[in-house]
Scaffold this motif. Sequence first.
Motif, PDB file in Angstrom:
ATOM      1  N   GLU A  87      53.428  37.328  18.268  1.00 31.39           N
ATOM      2  CA  GLU A  87      53.258  35.893  18.448  1.00 31.39           C
ATOM      3  C   GLU A  87      52.132  35.600  19.425  1.00 31.39           C
ATOM      4  O   GLU A  87      51.381  34.638  19.256  1.00 31.39           O
ATOM      5  N   ALA A  88      52.015  36.437  20.448  1.00 32.06           N
ATOM      6  CA  ALA A  88      50.936  36.234  21.412  1.00 32.06           C
ATOM      7  C   ALA A  88      49.574  36.392  20.736  1.00 32.06           C
ATOM      8  O   ALA A  88      48.616  35.680  21.048  1.00 32.06           O
ATOM      9  N   ALA A  89      49.498  37.350  19.787  1.00 33.80           N
ATOM     10  CA  ALA A  89      48.233  37.576  19.093  1.00 33.80           C
ATOM     11  C   ALA A  89      47.872  36.415  18.174  1.00 33.80           C
ATOM     12  O   ALA A  89      46.699  36.179  17.886  1.00 33.80           O
ATOM     13  N   GLU A  90      48.879  35.672  17.710  1.00 35.67           N
ATOM     14  CA  GLU A  90      48.648  34.600  16.752  1.00 35.67           C
ATOM     15  C   GLU A  90      48.486  33.229  17.398  1.00 35.67           C
ATOM     16  O   GLU A  90      48.103  32.278  16.734  1.00 35.67           O
ATOM     17  N   ARG A  91      48.801  33.117  18.668  1.00 43.58           N
ATOM     18  CA  ARG A  91      48.795  31.800  19.272  1.00 43.58           C
ATOM     19  C   ARG A  91      47.379  31.219  19.311  1.00 43.58           C
ATOM     20  O   ARG A  91      46.392  31.928  19.428  1.00 43.58           O
ATOM     21  N   HIS A  92      47.291  29.908  19.193  1.00 41.72           N
ATOM     22  CA  HIS A  92      46.007  29.222  19.154  1.00 41.72           C
ATOM     23  C   HIS A  92      45.620  28.671  20.518  1.00 41.72           C
ATOM     24  O   HIS A  92      44.449  28.439  20.780  1.00 41.72           O
ATOM     25  N   GLU A  93      46.568  28.441  21.374  1.00 39.97           N
ATOM     26  CA  GLU A  93      46.287  27.909  22.701  1.00 39.97           C
ATOM     27  C   GLU A  93      46.612  28.959  23.743  1.00 39.97           C
ATOM     28  O   GLU A  93      47.728  29.485  23.793  1.00 39.97           O
ATOM     29  N   ALA A  94      45.640  29.306  24.553  1.00 37.03           N
ATOM     30  CA  ALA A  94      45.849  30.332  25.562  1.00 37.03           C
ATOM     31  C   ALA A  94      46.874  29.872  26.590  1.00 37.03           C
ATOM     32  O   ALA A  94      46.899  28.694  26.961  1.00 37.03           O
ATOM     33  N   PRO A  95      47.721  30.777  27.060  1.00 36.75           N
ATOM     34  CA  PRO A  95      48.661  30.415  28.128  1.00 36.75           C
ATOM     35  C   PRO A  95      47.898  29.898  29.341  1.00 36.75           C
ATOM     36  O   PRO A  95      46.788  30.343  29.622  1.00 36.75           O
ATOM     37  N   ASN A  96      48.511  28.964  30.039  1.00 40.45           N
ATOM     38  CA  ASN A  96      47.851  28.441  31.231  1.00 40.45           C
ATOM     39  C   ASN A  96      48.366  29.167  32.475  1.00 40.45           C
ATOM     40  O   ASN A  96      49.176  30.094  32.398  1.00 40.45           O
ATOM     41  N   GLU A  97      47.889  28.716  33.618  1.00 39.03           N
ATOM     42  CA  GLU A  97      48.243  29.374  34.874  1.00 39.03           C
ATOM     43  C   GLU A  97      49.749  29.353  35.122  1.00 39.03           C
ATOM     44  O   GLU A  97      50.323  30.329  35.615  1.00 39.03           O
ATOM     45  N   ALA A  98      50.403  28.245  34.770  1.00 39.16           N
ATOM     46  CA  ALA A  98      51.846  28.143  34.990  1.00 39.16           C
ATOM     47  C   ALA A  98      52.601  29.185  34.174  1.00 39.16           C
ATOM     48  O   ALA A  98      53.568  29.787  34.661  1.00 39.16           O
ATOM     49  N   ASP A  99      52.177  29.416  32.928  1.00 41.75           N
ATOM     50  CA  ASP A  99      52.829  30.413  32.075  1.00 41.75           C
ATOM     51  C   ASP A  99      52.712  31.810  32.667  1.00 41.75           C
ATOM     52  O   ASP A  99      53.702  32.539  32.782  1.00 41.75           O
ATOM     53  N   VAL A 100      51.489  32.197  33.039  1.00 39.85           N
ATOM     54  CA  VAL A 100      51.245  33.549  33.534  1.00 39.85           C
ATOM     55  C   VAL A 100      51.971  33.777  34.862  1.00 39.85           C
ATOM     56  O   VAL A 100      52.594  34.824  35.083  1.00 39.85           O
ATOM     57  N   LYS A 101      51.891  32.805  35.739  1.00 38.95           N
ATOM     58  CA  LYS A 101      52.551  32.937  37.035  1.00 38.95           C
ATOM     59  C   LYS A 101      54.058  33.062  36.870  1.00 38.95           C
ATOM     60  O   LYS A 101      54.710  33.883  37.528  1.00 38.95           O
ATOM     61  N   TYR A 102      54.629  32.269  35.970  1.00 42.27           N
ATOM     62  CA  TYR A 102      56.078  32.319  35.744  1.00 42.27           C
ATOM     63  C   TYR A 102      56.506  33.696  35.274  1.00 42.27           C
ATOM     64  O   TYR A 102      57.459  34.280  35.813  1.00 42.27           O
ATOM     65  N   VAL A 103      55.830  34.242  34.270  1.00 41.03           N
ATOM     66  CA  VAL A 103      56.222  35.540  33.721  1.00 41.03           C
ATOM     67  C   VAL A 103      56.076  36.634  34.773  1.00 41.03           C
ATOM     68  O   VAL A 103      56.987  37.451  34.972  1.00 41.03           O
ATOM     69  N   ALA A 104      54.931  36.667  35.463  1.00 45.46           N
ATOM     70  CA  ALA A 104      54.707  37.702  36.466  1.00 45.46           C
ATOM     71  C   ALA A 104      55.747  37.643  37.575  1.00 45.46           C
ATOM     72  O   ALA A 104      56.269  38.679  38.019  1.00 45.46           O
ATOM     73  N   MET A 105      56.081  36.442  38.011  1.00 39.67           N
ATOM     74  CA  MET A 105      57.030  36.305  39.104  1.00 39.67           C
ATOM     75  C   MET A 105      58.467  36.500  38.636  1.00 39.67           C
ATOM     76  O   MET A 105      59.299  37.053  39.366  1.00 39.67           O
TER      77      MET A 105
END
Length: 237
Positions: A67-85
């Motif tokens: 799904e990540a490979a197919e997504r059309h809109e790149a994750p934003n800072e909030a998405d990346v920070k949430y997953v990492a934390m």
Amino acid sequence: MHRHTARSLRATAATACATAVAVIALTGCTSGETAEAAATEEEATVIAPGRPGEDSRRLTPEQVRAEAAERHEAPNEADVKYVAMMIVHHEQALEMTDLAADHAHADPVERLSTRIATAQAPEIEVMRAWLESYEEEHGPAADHGAHGSDHDAHRHDHAEMPGMASPRQLAELADARGAEFDQLFLELMIVHHEGAVTMSAEVIAEGVDITVNELATEIAAQQAAEVGRMEQMSEEI
């Protein structure tokens, strides 16, 4: 955290996670009770609530990558920070459940710790898969303390993550025994879960990635329901 503030946080998260209501009603009270521990990536799955009118989905790390490979809109800072934390946040929960496996005094507390571990270990694997896919496409998430295979190390300042127990609190939990251990475990895990609900509500409001939204909705629903059960358990044991 004052109890009325904690309840207010859970209410806010519930409002932000409209689809989570159905998850709590249908699966919240039994989630994990009959599931077997799935700590490896091959076994790891989490239930992602569907949009209104759609069925929920069970996601594997492989599906997350696809799904990540197919997504059309790149994750934003909030998405990346949430997953990492949240990876680090979940890892601390597993650290506490490991202690409960050895030292829990009351059977309900031991069963609770097993359910938490059963739910959160697969979620860690799914979030790692999502973060690895993001880093393959966009490079290391350096701003969030996540660097390739080393991103699961504990590098975040505890102050950045609501609900994290301090090293002193974890040491006290490790030293506690009997009923004292049970009460301290519940106290720390309630605050820990409330922190996860807060973080999930924030990314649902601020993030753009569909997979992260689904994961955050499930985490918020599951952990808000468990907070209520732990509060009742704390009064009964």
